[in-house]
Enzyme design. Structure first.
Site: not given
Length: 321
Positions: A231, A260, A278
């Site tokens: 993360r 993000e 991601h």
């Protein structure tokens, strides 16, 4: 059943989840996980299927809510403590994405060390023919020592893959794991100081927030490389940018970021990073498996009274109704 159970889907989610849910349940959609969007006719919603946030306020707005099925192994977007206090089960999608994420992590290690994306661009831009061979990569996986920050299912899968490259492997977790030959380090700083490649694969919790900080990066050293497939919140992004710009570490490979999908221009400008949007679990095969497990958790909950993959905080059995 006379009336189909209603399942709320807040915001976007894999379409396969919606399609499969519609076969057995009545699907209710709202634009986001905002309790203010819950109307009176949603009061009988018994389940949520979600890819993202579920705040406590949304749970409170749904008095009959029994289960939250999270799309993803990480469930930091769900206020799981609030769910547990209310007796609401939370499930996630472990195992089905383990291998895909581990594959991506190893690919990111190789991309970062050998500058493979940059080499491909050199070819695509015609520079091989115009300017000659792509410059030698300053880094290599040969002789590297790898430290894993986190050694759950995905961390172990990454470690097993890296063994084949003949590198040394060490790890840091809250406590040592039994039956492993990898060197254990009781502190993250200690692990960083002992290795030259740090792979981050811990969940995004308050306990891990910005734990990869300036001190850890300094300990990793001038030959060091940071890889993050966990993360973005785990890494102090400003400290990382400073370390990369100043040569405190040699490079970084990142699949996740603090805010993000916004990625700092300073990161984009650096030549010694490999950046992915991601995508660690982002194959059709794996995302289909994740979608199926979301739906299977909801179906099994109402059929048997138990979720297939409940998170540790909510090991609940459905109350008799």
């Amino acid at each position: 059943m006379s009336a189909r159970i209603r399942v709320l889907v807040p915001g976007k989610i894999n379409q396969r989840v919606v399609d499969r849910l519609a076969e057995r349940f009545e699907v209710v959609r709202i634009e986001s996980a905002d309790a203010a969007l819950v109307t009176q006719h949603m009061q009988d919603v018994k389940a949520i299927a979600v890819s993202g946030r579920v705040p406590g306020a949304l749970m409170d707005a749904l008095p009959q809510l029994e289960i939250i099925a999270n799309f993803g192994v990480g469930y930091d977007g769900v206020e799981v403590g609030h769910a547990a206090a209310k007796g609401i089960a939370v499930s996630n999608t472990p195992d089905v994405l383990t291998e895909e994420v581990a594959d991506t992590a190893v690919g990111l290690v190789l991309n970062t060390l050998r500058q493979l994306p940059q080499a491909e661009q050199w070819l695509r831009q015609g520079r091989w023919a115009q300017d000659g061979a792509f410059p030698l990569s300053p880094l290599s996986l040969r002789g590297r020592s790898i430290g894993l920050y986190g050694l759950g299912r995905i961390g172990l899968a990454i470690a097993k893959r890296l063994e084949a490259f003949g590198v040394s492997i060490a790890y840091h977790t809250r406590s040592p794991r039994e039956g492993l030959t990898y060197a254990y380090h009781p502190t993250l700083v200690g692990l960083a100081a002992a290795v030259d490649t740090l792979v981050v694969i811990v969940p995004g919790t308050e306990a891990t927030r910005r734990t990869v900080n300036a001190e850890v990066l300094s300990a990793l050293g001038g030959n060091g490389v940071l890889i993050n497939v966990g993360r973005g919140s785990t890494v102090d992004e400003a400290a990382l940018i400073d370390a990369l710009q100043a040569g405190v570490i040699a490079g970084a490979g990142l699949d996740v970021f603090e805010n993000e999908p916004q990625v700092p221009d300073a990161l984009l400008a650096l030549p010694n990073v490999s950046l992915l949007p991601h995508v660690a679990s982002a194959s059709v095969v794996t995302r289909n498996a994740m979608a199926d497990l979301v739906v299977d958790n909801i179906e099994t909950w109402f059929a048997t009274g138990k979720a297939l993959t409940p998170v540790p905080e909510t090991p609940f059995t459905r109350r008799a109704v």
